[in-house]
Design a protein around this motif. Structure first.
Motif: not given
Length: 611
Positions: A346-373
């Motif tokens: 939610y919000g353009s600032g949320a796009l910065e999360c893609l630069d985080r160091n996501w764990s392999v398990q968490t990143a692998g679980m994500v199958t749906t990405v929702s963009f709002t505002f």
């Protein structure tokens, strides 16, 4: 005046029972006149049909009065019995507690089995130890102040829903609340503040059916020795303590989740508010620009008042909400949430999360990405990061992202794979286009999409998409001059990718990270690949660059034209002067060579001087 029977006992009876008189089951309808018995201390009228208390005012030494099971409707005729300690009026027709003001020495008051609806007029009975109000019509318990000596209170078989003031009774030890309508611990929570209560009953109430009943009572009333007439063991207390700790942990976790939910709600509202303000500003800037363009013809200046109607904001909500939430942050301008297999931004600032160091398990679980505002142009810039960080994302959702034209869907072609696409009509005007789904299927045909907006994609849909937009790709890739070379290079790249896919020339043990991208590009029709999308920012940058180039070219052409003009002017001047100049040249030449010897000497002399 009604006539009353006069009771007279023999001398032998008076000697045997000097201080007591029993008149039970005598079918009495009135109290008889008792003459010469002023020394009586106990009087028993049980199981008669007496309707009114009377003719006993002379028995001032009376301590015990039993009128159980009669038909008395009102408490009266007792004002002179100041020594009375026990008053038994159970199983009568009394509707109100009254006329007990002078009986300050009462120790036991039994009013069970009547029609009393309210506890009242007992606050002065400071010596009362036992009060029995069972089987009445009470709906609540209160007004018990002043009963400082009360040790037992019987309230069984009423209609009680809540209890108050019991914690003000310093000596109360036994409380019977069986068979009432108590359903929550909150309705009897005052009992937890009682320090003297040791025995209590709740059986027959809705609360006793709850799974948490016993543990909650024991945890909040540690001083109890008996519950529902059963002795409480140390093991039960220990179990109650363990369960209470777990319940407390659950409450804390629930409270934490509630705060997080509230913060999420406020953050989303704040992001939505900023989004609306941003959209209004864009609209008003465009409107004002149009006004300036139109007004410039008349040399009128726009005052810009419309823009000022939306002042800059820091993103915080109303101060009233902030104070009400007592420190809960409401100033966040974006939100990132991973819930199950869905990543919500939610919000353009949320796009910065893609630069985080996501764990392999968490990143692998994500199958749906929702963009709002979030502006779609901003999303396009992070799509390369998205396919790297979340390689299993198959479902994209867009809501309030300013999808306004079909060309924007071209940007999604750079992803690895998309099985489902959901475009919310809210904030995405492109959905109002009749053929938008067919264009998506055409442009992203290499993904073999399964669903669009929750609707299954059929083979007929794919055929229709090709019929509608196939000619568009053909024109873009073959008819436009700038794409002729791209089409040729596209075939060359296909051969190169096929070569790579066959692993020719690949070293063993080395994985080509772009293998999937290569497959995608091979699968993507070259004609479709020419249908690209340029974001507004990139377009504006290119536009500025083009403007600079145009300006440079214009200046360069102007310089060339100026230089050519000067050369032309010089040429025209030369043409005008040339006839005269030619005559003079010929004349000078003739004059010089007229004397041959002199001319030769002059030439030799010039040659010598040059050496």
């Amino acid at each position: 005046m009604p006539s009353f029977p006069i009771l007279q006992r023999s001398s032998e009876e008076k000697i045997l029972y000097s201080d007591r008189l029993t008149l039970e089951r005598q079918k009495l309808t009135v109290c008889p006149i008792i003459d010469g018995e002023e020394h009586l201390r106990l009087l028993n009228f049980q199981h008669n049909f007496i309707t009114r208390i009377q003719n006993i005012s002379n028995l001032q030494r009376l301590i015990f009065l039993d009128l159980y099971d009669n038909q008395i409707e009102e408490i009266s005729g007792l004002s002179t019995l100041r020594s009375l300690r026990v008053l038994l009026l159970g199983k009568n027709r009394i509707k109100k507690i009254s006329n007990l003001e002078t009986l300050k020495s009462l120790d036991v008051l039994d009013l069970h089995g009547n029609q009393i609806t309210k506890i009242e007029n007992v606050n002065h009975l400071c010596d009362l130890r036992v009060l029995n109000l069972a089987r009445n019509l009470l709906s609540h318990v209160d007004n018990l102040n002043g009963l400082d000596s009360l040790t037992e209170l019987n309230l069984r078989h009423n209609q009680i829903t809540f209890v108050r003031d019991v914690d003000t009774l310093p000596c109360l030890q036994r409380l019977f609340l069986s068979f009432n309508n108590i359903s929550t611990f909150e309705s009897v929570c005052c009992l937890a503040d009682s320090t003297s209560l040791s025995d209590i009953t709740f059986d027959g109430n809705p609360i006793a059916q709850e799974s948490w009943y016993k543990h909650t009572i024991l945890q909040n009333m540690m001083q109890l020795r008996q519950l529902d007439m059963k002795r409480i063991t140390e093991e039960e207390r220990r179990m109650a303590s363990v369960v209470a700790k777990k319940e407390e942990e659950k409450k804390r976790e629930s409270h934490k989740q509630s705060l997080l939910k509230e913060k999420k709600r406020l953050t989303i509202n704040n992001v939505a508010r900023k989004w609306d303000l941003q959209q209004h500003r864009i609209t008003n800037i465009a409107t004002n620009q149009d006004r300036k363009d139109s007004d410039s013809q008349d040399h009128c200046q726009n005052d810009g008042s419309t823009i000022s109607a939306f002042p800059e904001e820091t993103g915080s909500l109303d101060s009233g909400l902030t104070s009400a939430l007592q420190g809960l942050s409401v100033t966040d301008t974006h939100l990132v949430e991973v819930e199950g297999d869905t990543l919500s931004l939610y919000g353009s600032g949320a796009l910065e999360c893609l630069d985080r160091n996501w764990s392999v398990q968490t990143a692998g679980m994500v199958t749906t990405v929702s963009f709002t505002f979030i502006e779609f142009d901003e999303i396009v810039q992070v799509l390369p990061k998205l396919k790297i960080k979340f390689p299993n994302s198959l479902h994209l959702k867009f809501k309030e992202t300013n999808l306004v034209m079909l060309q924007q869907f071209n940007a999604l072609a750079q992803l690895r794979r998309v099985d489902q696409l959901t475009i919310d009509p809210q904030g995405n005007p492109v959905v109002s286009f009749t053929l938008w789904k067919y264009y998506v299927l055409f442009r992203l045909s290499h993904f073999n999409m399964q669903k669009i907006n929750g609707t299954e994609v059929t083979q007929n849909d794919m055929i229709m998409a090709e019929r509608l937009f196939g000619i568009l790709a053909h024109v873009a890739s073959s008819e436009l001059p700038q794409y002729h070379l791209i089409s040729i290079l596209g075939d060359a790249r296909k051969k190169q990718f096929r070569y790579l896919l066959e692993t020719k020339g690949k070293k063993p043990g080395i994985v080509n990270e772009e293998n999937n991208d290569s497959k995608r590009l091979v699968g993507e029709n070259t004609n479709r690949a020419t249908l690209n999308y340029t974001t507004r920012d990139f377009y504006n940058e290119k536009l500025e660059e083009i403007k600079e180039k145009k300006k440079f070219c214009k200046m360069y052409i102007e310089d060339l034209v100026k230089e050519a003009t000067e050369i032309n002017m010089k040429n025209e001047a030369l043409q005008k002067l040339w006839p005269q100049m030619f005559i003079e040249l010929v004349r000078d030449a003739v004059v010089e060579i007229r004397n041959k010897n002199s001319y030769m000497k002059l030439c030799l002399q010039q040659i010598t001087d040059q050496k």
